[in-house]
Design an enzyme around this catalytic site. Structure first.
Site, PDB file in Angstrom:
ATOM      1  N   HIS A   1      21.063   5.861  -1.943  1.00 46.80           N
ATOM      2  CA  HIS A   1      22.099   4.641  -0.846  1.00 46.80           C
ATOM      3  C   HIS A   1      21.817   2.935  -1.145  1.00 46.80           C
ATOM      4  O   HIS A   1      21.239   2.873   0.108  1.00 46.80           O
ATOM      5  CB  HIS A   1      21.709   5.317   0.740  1.00 46.80           C
TER       6      HIS A   1
ATOM      7  N   HIS B   1      27.096   6.360   7.658  1.00 46.88           N
ATOM      8  CA  HIS B   1      25.765   7.883   7.039  1.00 46.88           C
ATOM      9  C   HIS B   1      25.449   7.992   8.582  1.00 46.88           C
ATOM     10  O   HIS B   1      24.251   8.215   9.286  1.00 46.88           O
ATOM     11  CB  HIS B   1      24.714   6.942   6.720  1.00 46.88           C
TER      12      HIS B   1
ATOM     13  N   GLU C   1      29.261  12.644   5.419  1.00 45.99           N
ATOM     14  CA  GLU C   1      29.414  11.724   4.414  1.00 45.99           C
ATOM     15  C   GLU C   1      30.459  12.191   3.066  1.00 45.99           C
ATOM     16  O   GLU C   1      30.322  12.265   2.427  1.00 45.99           O
ATOM     17  CB  GLU C   1      27.849  10.663   3.830  1.00 45.99           C
TER      18      GLU C   1
HETATM   19  C1  BGC Z   1      20.820  12.542   1.899  1.00 46.16           C
HETATM   20  C2  BGC Z   1      19.405  13.084   2.327  1.00 46.16           C
HETATM   21  C3  BGC Z   1      19.032  12.057   2.603  1.00 46.16           C
HETATM   22  C4  BGC Z   1      19.744  11.484   3.927  1.00 46.16           C
HETATM   23  C5  BGC Z   1      18.971   9.998   4.442  1.00 46.16           C
HETATM   24  C6  BGC Z   1      21.629  12.261   3.038  1.00 46.16           C
HETATM   25  O1  BGC Z   1      22.403  11.167   2.601  1.00 46.16           O
HETATM   26  O2  BGC Z   1      21.520  12.994   1.705  1.00 46.16           O
HETATM   27  O3  BGC Z   1      18.954  13.751   1.185  1.00 46.16           O
HETATM   28  O4  BGC Z   1      17.821  12.423   3.616  1.00 46.16           O
HETATM   29  O5  BGC Z   1      20.623  11.080   3.813  1.00 46.16           O
HETATM   30  O6  BGC Z   1      18.543   9.624   3.694  1.00 46.16           O
END
Ligand code: BGC
Length: 407
Positions: free
Chosen positions: A166, A241, A372
């Site tokens: 991310h 998210h 997402e």
């Molecule tokens: C991911 C997860 C992660 C979450 C929070 C999601 O997009 O796929 O693995 O724990 O985000 O970070």
């Protein structure tokens, strides 16, 4: 008498005639009045429909700004509120371009906030799992926190064991975005925020100018659109998210929600959640949501819960149905259309009660789900996946639409 009789009769006859004329006149008057009333009531009805746009003009579609506080280094943070005339209300902050709340009516018209998050900026300044945030430059994972472009290797922060997740340590979710536009005069109530990510930020090449626009339309859609340009070849994958619970945030788990995913395949991952390169059919497996299924119906058969990128049947490139979610107790429905090729379906597996969110609600495992919309994880290292490379002179534009209704 001879004359009197006919005269009397005539007079009586005349009286009766006048009387009946009067009666008739009364009847006629009544009739005319009735017709007038009916046609006036018709007019009223007509007026009401004609007036509706007028009523709409004084309706609640609005876009407002207020202070949400300051970052520890003194930067002003705003909170924007978008409303439409159905009463849907979306609040967005300039910190991380985060969708702070989204209030949507249930089948009885009762509003509830359907996203997880915090009431105050302080919550978002602390550690949290990307509640409502715009994630970038690269949403999802990049294997071994590195990728190559034209033979040059770019090293990124390994913030998810050995992988990059991310956007890194200080991704787009942790910066203050600039207000570009706040308006309720066009197709909806909208806020446009921009951010310039400098060359080398979090290890990524190129100065990247990007923007995100949230638009709440009168037909109950929340559109999130993104634009970006770079001055040097780079990679880009932006998403929102948000964690949803259509029964209302903090009210329980999302296992009873019925989900449809318009995807026949998903990207198989290794133990670090990095795609192996194989896109596997969902048919006959607990991964299959091609027909609506309760999220919890087979989650026990999926190790750790759902945290997978689905390969959308549309292939991306044009707005198409990606997902539809229905929550039976409230009747709320959310439909997602996107032009992205993938969607990460994540069931809040790492929520564990350690975060207290809005209205003092404690977020336990599976209390929210994320959808997402995105390019596939680790695309910079997977030449067979749809490209995430952005070239100078090229314009990155993408859109995801959340449509709300009830049944
Ligand atoms: C991911 C997860 C992660 C979450 C929070 C999601 O997009 O796929 O693995 O724990 O985000 O970070």
């Amino acid at each position: 008498m001879f004359y009197e009789q006919p005269l009397q009769k005539w007079l009586i006859g005349a009286q009766i005639l006048v009387g009946s004329i009067k009666m008739e006149a009364r009847l006629w008057i009544k009739l005319v009045l009735a017709v007038a009333v009916i046609s006036m009531s018709g007019c009223e009805k007509k007026d009401a429909t004609v007036k509706k746009p007028e009523a709409k003009e004084i309706k609640q579609m609005s876009a407002n700004k207020e202070s949400f506080g300051k970052t520890p280094d003194g930067k002003q943070v705003d909170l924007y509120t978008l409303t439409n005339s159905s009463g849907i209300r979306a609040r967005i902050t300039s910190f991380g371009a985060i969708l702070v709340s989204l209030e949507v009516p249930d089948r009885d018209g009762k509003l509830a906030d359907i996203t997880l998050g915090f009431d105050k900026l302080a919550g978002y300044l602390g550690v949290h799992p990307y509640f409502g945030a715009i994630v970038g430059r690269y949403a999802n994972r990049i294997g071994k926190a590195a990728f190559k472009l034209d033979g040059v290797e770019y090293k990124l922060a390994a913030n998810d064991s050995e992988n990059h997740l991310h956007g890194g340590i200080k991704g787009f979710d942790k910066v203050v975005w600039r207000l570009e536009d706040l308006d309720d005069k066009g197709a909806g109530a909208m806020v446009k925020l921009s951010y310039i990510s400098e060359d080398g930020e979090e290890g990524y090449p190129g100065n990247l100018a990007c923007s995100v626009t949230y638009t709440l339309t009168e037909d109950d859609k929340l559109q999130i659109s993104y634009e970006a340009e770079t001055d040097k070849k780079t990679v880009l994958n932006l998403t929102n998210h948000s964690y949803y619970n259509l029964a209302g945030q903090g009210t329980g788990d999302i296992l009873g929600h019925e989900l449809m995913l318009n995807a026949d395949k998903y990207t198989v991952v290794d133990e670090g959640l990095i795609p192996t390169g194989e896109n596997r059919s969902v048919k006959g497996t607990p991964m299959d949501f091609t027909t609506p299924m309760a999220i919890g119906s087979r989650i026990g058969q999926v190790e750790g819960g759902y945290d997978h990128n689905y390969v959308l049947n549309s292939g991306g490139g044009m707005l198409a149905l990606a997902a539809k979610v229905y929550e039976p107790t409230s009747g709320r429905i959310m439909e997602i259309h996107t032009d992205q090729p993938g969607v990460q379906f994540y069931t809040g597996n790492f929520l564990d009660g350690s975060v207290t969110g809005k209205a003092g609600k404690v977020y336990q495992k599976n209390y929210g789900f994320c959808l997402e919309t995105q390019h596939f994880p680790d695309s910079p290292n997977k030449p067979d996946f749809p490209t995430v490379v952005l070239q100078p002179g090229q314009k990155y534009t993408t859109m995801t639409v959340h449509k709300f209704s009830t049944k």
